[in-house]
Design a protein around this motif. Structure first.
Motif, mmCIF file in Angstrom:
data_model
loop_
_atom_site.group_PDB
_atom_site.id
_atom_site.type_symbol
_atom_site.label_atom_id
_atom_site.label_comp_id
_atom_site.label_asym_id
_atom_site.label_seq_id
_atom_site.Cartn_x
_atom_site.Cartn_y
_atom_site.Cartn_z
ATOM 1 N N GLU A 106 -19.424 -34.542 57.731
ATOM 2 C CA GLU A 106 -18.724 -35.170 56.620
ATOM 3 C C GLU A 106 -17.728 -34.173 56.050
ATOM 4 O O GLU A 106 -17.856 -32.967 56.238
ATOM 5 N N LEU A 107 -16.720 -34.691 55.388
ATOM 6 C CA LEU A 107 -15.673 -33.847 54.850
ATOM 7 C C LEU A 107 -16.193 -32.957 53.723
ATOM 8 O O LEU A 107 -16.996 -33.388 52.901
ATOM 9 N N THR A 108 -15.693 -31.713 53.688
ATOM 10 C CA THR A 108 -15.925 -30.848 52.536
ATOM 11 C C THR A 108 -14.961 -31.264 51.424
ATOM 12 O O THR A 108 -14.122 -32.150 51.607
ATOM 13 N N ASP A 109 -15.067 -30.617 50.280
ATOM 14 C CA ASP A 109 -14.126 -30.916 49.191
ATOM 15 C C ASP A 109 -12.691 -30.654 49.624
ATOM 16 O O ASP A 109 -11.782 -31.423 49.289
ATOM 17 N N LEU A 110 -12.475 -29.568 50.378
ATOM 18 C CA LEU A 110 -11.131 -29.281 50.888
ATOM 19 C C LEU A 110 -10.672 -30.389 51.827
ATOM 20 O O LEU A 110 -9.527 -30.851 51.742
ATOM 21 N N GLY A 111 -11.552 -30.805 52.718
ATOM 22 C CA GLY A 111 -11.210 -31.885 53.650
ATOM 23 C C GLY A 111 -10.872 -33.179 52.942
ATOM 24 O O GLY A 111 -9.948 -33.894 53.326
ATOM 25 N N LYS A 112 -11.644 -33.484 51.867
ATOM 26 C CA LYS A 112 -11.396 -34.707 51.115
ATOM 27 C C LYS A 112 -10.033 -34.673 50.419
ATOM 28 O O LYS A 112 -9.366 -35.705 50.287
ATOM 29 N N ARG A 113 -9.638 -33.486 49.951
ATOM 30 C CA ARG A 113 -8.335 -33.370 49.293
ATOM 31 C C ARG A 113 -7.186 -33.519 50.282
ATOM 32 O O ARG A 113 -6.132 -34.067 49.956
ATOM 33 N N LEU A 114 -7.408 -33.030 51.498
ATOM 34 C CA LEU A 114 -6.337 -33.054 52.495
ATOM 35 C C LEU A 114 -6.204 -34.405 53.207
ATOM 36 O O LEU A 114 -5.112 -34.786 53.614
ATOM 37 N N ALA A 115 -7.327 -35.112 53.372
ATOM 38 C CA ALA A 115 -7.339 -36.317 54.217
ATOM 39 C C ALA A 115 -6.285 -37.358 53.829
ATOM 40 O O ALA A 115 -5.563 -37.850 54.705
ATOM 41 N N PRO A 116 -6.141 -37.746 52.539
ATOM 42 C CA PRO A 116 -5.124 -38.765 52.220
ATOM 43 C C PRO A 116 -3.705 -38.333 52.574
ATOM 44 O O PRO A 116 -2.907 -39.135 53.075
ATOM 45 N N LYS A 117 -3.386 -37.038 52.336
ATOM 46 C CA LYS A 117 -2.040 -36.551 52.649
ATOM 47 C C LYS A 117 -1.804 -36.509 54.152
ATOM 48 O O LYS A 117 -0.716 -36.831 54.635
ATOM 49 N N VAL A 118 -2.840 -36.122 54.889
ATOM 50 C CA VAL A 118 -2.719 -36.064 56.350
ATOM 51 C C VAL A 118 -2.547 -37.468 56.926
ATOM 52 O O VAL A 118 -1.738 -37.683 57.838
ATOM 53 N N ARG A 119 -3.321 -38.425 56.385
ATOM 54 C CA ARG A 119 -3.168 -39.804 56.851
ATOM 55 C C ARG A 119 -1.745 -40.286 56.625
ATOM 56 O O ARG A 119 -1.142 -40.926 57.492
ATOM 57 N N GLY A 120 -1.202 -40.007 55.436
ATOM 58 C CA GLY A 120 0.168 -40.415 55.143
ATOM 59 C C GLY A 120 1.167 -39.774 56.091
ATOM 60 O O GLY A 120 2.116 -40.424 56.550
ATOM 61 N N TRP A 121 0.956 -38.480 56.389
ATOM 62 C CA TRP A 121 1.857 -37.780 57.302
ATOM 63 C C TRP A 121 1.773 -38.357 58.711
ATOM 64 O O TRP A 121 2.796 -38.567 59.369
ATOM 65 N N ILE A 122 0.553 -38.648 59.183
ATOM 66 C CA ILE A 122 0.386 -39.220 60.524
ATOM 67 C C ILE A 122 1.044 -40.587 60.601
ATOM 68 O O ILE A 122 1.742 -40.916 61.579
#
Length: 309
Positions: A56-72
């Motif tokens: 499962e995502l760490t706090d860092l992963g959770k913060r990055l995931a929405p931005k990464v999805r948008g970039w992809i």
């Protein structure tokens, strides 16, 4: 930015397992781990942590995931834009829906897209209101069709319909004898309704307090089919919108009557993710949803739902 590694990151976040990602990508699990390790070195922190079922995502992963999805998504759309030569919308549009709006809204939307815009791929995720809100905030869906309680749209929502609320009971029940029923009449009767958290439950609690009504909830269930089954065989009632009550009447021995005094209005809204980009494909889907709304001037009445079928 390594597109492939970040795509592996998003898939791992969605699937919750490196082994499932390896199977999906047709690569080995150590290769998946190397992709993630390379990203963690770039980010300076762990992106995933192990749990009993996988990762499962760490706090860092959770913060990055929405931005990464948008970039992809924007990267994929850029590729589509480059390939576009005919002016036709191309690409994937993900939309979250309530179970009660899966038909006829989405089935008709899919048929129109297949006929007019075959290069648009529709991704449909079904969930309850709170879950749809989370998906929008996290960028897991581009759009969502959901109920709102406030009469005023917020955060860029587009209100499609103003719908009424119906009490669904057995066909032979005295409360369903007429086509309308006052809100006061549900005082103390056994009810089945949705699980918390739910803005609909919150709204019912507010109304019950205002009108001094006792809401006797004996079953909480997010499944509309289970609610309809409980109403038909369990000697209880449900408070549903037009699409859900229409579906219940067509599949079970139940009848829906409109709640009045007060008439409890809810608003079907088209909401957009704050993280997604409004691509041509996304705009096309939004316009089609609005066009489906305009097929009838009074879709808030459950008996007009047949017009969409």
């Amino acid at each position: 930015m390594n597109y492939t590694s970040w795509k592996v990151f998003i898939d791992a976040a969605e699937l919750g397992s490196f082994s499932k990602v390896a199977l999906f990508w047709n690569i080995s699990q150590p290769q998946v781990s190397r992709h993630i390790q390379d990203l963690e070195k770039q980010c300076g922190g762990r992106l995933f942590q192990r749990n009993g079922r996988g990762v499962e995502l760490t706090d860092l992963g959770k913060r990055l995931a929405p931005k990464v999805r948008g970039w992809i998504l924007s990267t994929e759309q850029l590729e589509n834009d480059i390939r576009e030569t005919s002016g036709q919308p191309i690409g994937k549009v993900s939309i979250g829906i309530l179970p009660s709006t899966s038909h006829p809204w989405i089935s008709n939307l899919f048929f129109i897209l297949r006929q007019k815009y075959p290069l648009v791929q529709l991704v449909v995720r079904e969930g309850q209101g709170a879950q749809l809100e989370t998906w929008l905030e996290q960028g897991k869906v581009d759009l969502a069709i959901l109920y709102r309680q406030s009469p005023s749209p917020k955060n860029g929502d587009i209100y499609l319909l103003n719908t009424s609320t119906y009490l669904v009971g057995h066909k032979d029940d005295p409360l369903t004898r007429n086509n309308e029923l006052t809100f006061a009449a549900i005082d103390g009767i056994p009810l089945t309704t949705f699980c918390r958290p739910s803005t609909w439950r919150d709204r019912l609690d507010e109304l019950a307090l205002e009108y001094k009504i006792n809401l006797n909830v004996i079953l909480e269930a997010d499944s509309l089919g289970l609610q309809a089954e409980a109403v038909e065989k369990g000697n209880c009632y449900a408070l549903l919108g037009p699409y859900a009550s229409y579906a219940a009447e067509n599949s079970h021995n139940v009848k829906a009557v409109k709640i009045i005094e007060p008439e409890i209005s809810r608003y079907i809204a088209l909401a957009m993710s704050p993280h997604g980009s409004l691509t041509l494909a996304c705009k096309t889907v939004m316009e089609l949803v609005k066009d489906l709304t305009s097929l009838t001037s009074n879709l808030g009445d459950k008996y007009d739902v047949e017009i969409l079928n």
